[in-house]
Design a protein around this motif. Structure first.
Motif, mmCIF file in Angstrom:
data_model
loop_
_atom_site.group_PDB
_atom_site.id
_atom_site.type_symbol
_atom_site.label_atom_id
_atom_site.label_comp_id
_atom_site.label_asym_id
_atom_site.label_seq_id
_atom_site.Cartn_x
_atom_site.Cartn_y
_atom_site.Cartn_z
ATOM 1 N N THR A 259 182.347 92.327 26.998
ATOM 2 C CA THR A 259 181.524 91.611 26.025
ATOM 3 C C THR A 259 181.802 90.113 26.047
ATOM 4 O O THR A 259 180.901 89.312 25.870
ATOM 5 C CB THR A 259 181.766 92.167 24.608
ATOM 6 O OG1 THR A 259 181.547 93.577 24.644
ATOM 7 C CG2 THR A 259 180.826 91.548 23.609
ATOM 8 N N GLY A 260 183.031 89.719 26.312
ATOM 9 C CA GLY A 260 183.381 88.300 26.380
ATOM 10 C C GLY A 260 183.085 87.644 27.712
ATOM 11 O O GLY A 260 183.293 86.453 27.885
ATOM 12 N N GLY A 261 182.618 88.413 28.704
ATOM 13 C CA GLY A 261 182.300 87.862 30.014
ATOM 14 C C GLY A 261 183.313 88.283 31.064
ATOM 15 O O GLY A 261 184.248 89.031 30.795
ATOM 16 N N ALA A 262 183.106 87.790 32.270
ATOM 17 C CA ALA A 262 183.996 88.082 33.391
ATOM 18 C C ALA A 262 184.306 86.790 34.127
ATOM 19 O O ALA A 262 183.449 85.919 34.264
ATOM 20 C CB ALA A 262 183.363 89.080 34.346
ATOM 21 N N ARG A 263 185.524 86.692 34.612
ATOM 22 C CA ARG A 263 185.934 85.542 35.422
ATOM 23 C C ARG A 263 186.174 86.040 36.843
ATOM 24 O O ARG A 263 186.914 87.000 37.060
ATOM 25 C CB ARG A 263 187.208 84.917 34.863
ATOM 26 C CG ARG A 263 187.689 83.750 35.694
ATOM 27 C CD ARG A 263 188.905 83.132 35.083
ATOM 28 N NE ARG A 263 189.580 82.292 36.061
ATOM 29 C CZ ARG A 263 190.117 81.123 35.785
ATOM 30 N NH1 ARG A 263 190.076 80.657 34.562
ATOM 31 N NH2 ARG A 263 190.718 80.433 36.722
ATOM 32 N N GLU B 48 182.660 81.891 35.615
ATOM 33 C CA GLU B 48 182.653 82.740 34.431
ATOM 34 C C GLU B 48 181.214 83.122 34.134
ATOM 35 O O GLU B 48 180.337 82.261 34.031
ATOM 36 C CB GLU B 48 183.261 82.016 33.230
ATOM 37 C CG GLU B 48 184.732 81.738 33.395
ATOM 38 C CD GLU B 48 185.320 80.937 32.246
ATOM 39 O OE1 GLU B 48 186.510 81.126 31.983
ATOM 40 O OE2 GLU B 48 184.590 80.144 31.623
ATOM 41 N N ILE B 49 180.973 84.435 34.009
ATOM 42 C CA ILE B 49 179.626 84.968 33.834
ATOM 43 C C ILE B 49 179.604 85.873 32.611
ATOM 44 O O ILE B 49 180.518 86.670 32.411
ATOM 45 C CB ILE B 49 179.195 85.762 35.085
ATOM 46 C CG1 ILE B 49 179.221 84.855 36.318
ATOM 47 C CG2 ILE B 49 177.812 86.370 34.896
ATOM 48 C CD1 ILE B 49 179.043 85.569 37.621
ATOM 49 N N VAL B 50 178.541 85.748 31.790
ATOM 50 C CA VAL B 50 178.339 86.647 30.655
ATOM 51 C C VAL B 50 177.000 87.345 30.808
ATOM 52 O O VAL B 50 176.099 86.850 31.483
ATOM 53 C CB VAL B 50 178.394 85.901 29.295
ATOM 54 C CG1 VAL B 50 179.765 85.320 29.049
ATOM 55 C CG2 VAL B 50 177.338 84.837 29.210
ATOM 56 N N LEU B 51 176.880 88.509 30.185
ATOM 57 C CA LEU B 51 175.618 89.239 30.120
ATOM 58 C C LEU B 51 175.082 89.125 28.700
ATOM 59 O O LEU B 51 175.830 89.270 27.730
ATOM 60 C CB LEU B 51 175.817 90.709 30.490
ATOM 61 C CG LEU B 51 176.189 90.987 31.942
ATOM 62 C CD1 LEU B 51 176.449 92.473 32.143
ATOM 63 C CD2 LEU B 51 175.090 90.507 32.876
ATOM 64 N N LEU B 52 173.780 88.871 28.577
ATOM 65 C CA LEU B 52 173.138 88.703 27.276
ATOM 66 C C LEU B 52 171.964 89.658 27.138
ATOM 67 O O LEU B 52 171.214 89.876 28.100
ATOM 68 C CB LEU B 52 172.642 87.263 27.121
ATOM 69 C CG LEU B 52 173.690 86.164 27.291
ATOM 70 C CD1 LEU B 52 173.026 84.811 27.412
ATOM 71 C CD2 LEU B 52 174.652 86.185 26.128
ATOM 72 N N ALA C 59 172.787 88.231 22.381
ATOM 73 C CA ALA C 59 174.121 88.732 22.062
ATOM 74 C C ALA C 59 174.817 89.117 23.365
ATOM 75 O O ALA C 59 174.195 89.687 24.265
ATOM 76 C CB ALA C 59 174.035 89.934 21.137
ATOM 77 N N GLN C 60 176.102 88.803 23.472
ATOM 78 C CA GLN C 60 176.849 89.168 24.670
ATOM 79 C C GLN C 60 177.067 90.676 24.703
ATOM 80 O O GLN C 60 177.409 91.282 23.690
ATOM 81 C CB GLN C 60 178.183 88.436 24.707
ATOM 82 C CG GLN C 60 178.029 86.958 24.939
ATOM 83 C CD GLN C 60 179.361 86.260 25.123
ATOM 84 O OE1 GLN C 60 180.399 86.878 25.214
ATOM 85 N NE2 GLN C 60 179.318 84.941 25.175
ATOM 86 N N VAL C 61 176.841 91.266 25.871
ATOM 87 C CA VAL C 61 177.017 92.704 26.061
ATOM 88 C C VAL C 61 177.857 92.947 27.298
ATOM 89 O O VAL C 61 178.068 92.058 28.120
ATOM 90 C CB VAL C 61 175.647 93.430 26.197
ATOM 91 C CG1 VAL C 61 174.839 93.297 24.931
ATOM 92 C CG2 VAL C 61 174.864 92.886 27.378
ATOM 93 N N SER C 62 178.346 94.166 27.439
ATOM 94 C CA SER C 62 179.114 94.522 28.626
ATOM 95 C C SER C 62 178.181 95.147 29.653
ATOM 96 O O SER C 62 177.078 95.579 29.339
ATOM 97 C CB SER C 62 180.236 95.485 28.257
ATOM 98 O OG SER C 62 179.701 96.665 27.710
#
Length: 79
Positions: A8-12, A49-53, A58-61
């Protein structure tokens, strides 16, 4: 980088060894049950650093595949 888990917080994603300049990236969202989009929050010669929305921002996994292309990888010794 296949099958990268994004929390949920993203990936590095660390580039080892790092590039001399910021590389180009292609991201494919992989195997998610909901419709999501990705956002690259930070991209340097050393990492991304990448996040999914979701559709409400809203950030999701989920899971992604990442292809990185650059030049001049920095190494401690010559080849």
């Amino acid at each position: 980088y296949p099958d990268v888990a994004v929390e949920t917080g993203g990936a590095r994603i660390d580039f080892n060894p790092p590039f001399r300049n910021i590389p180009a990236m292609a991201v494919t969202i992989d195997g998610n049950t909901k419709e999501v989009r990705y956002e690259v929050k930070t991209k340097t010669q050393n990492y991304a650093e990448i996040v999914l929305l979701d559709n409400l921002d809203a950030q999701v996994s989920g899971q992604i595949d990442v292809s990185v292309q650059g030049y001049g990888k920095i190494r401690s010794t010559s080849l």
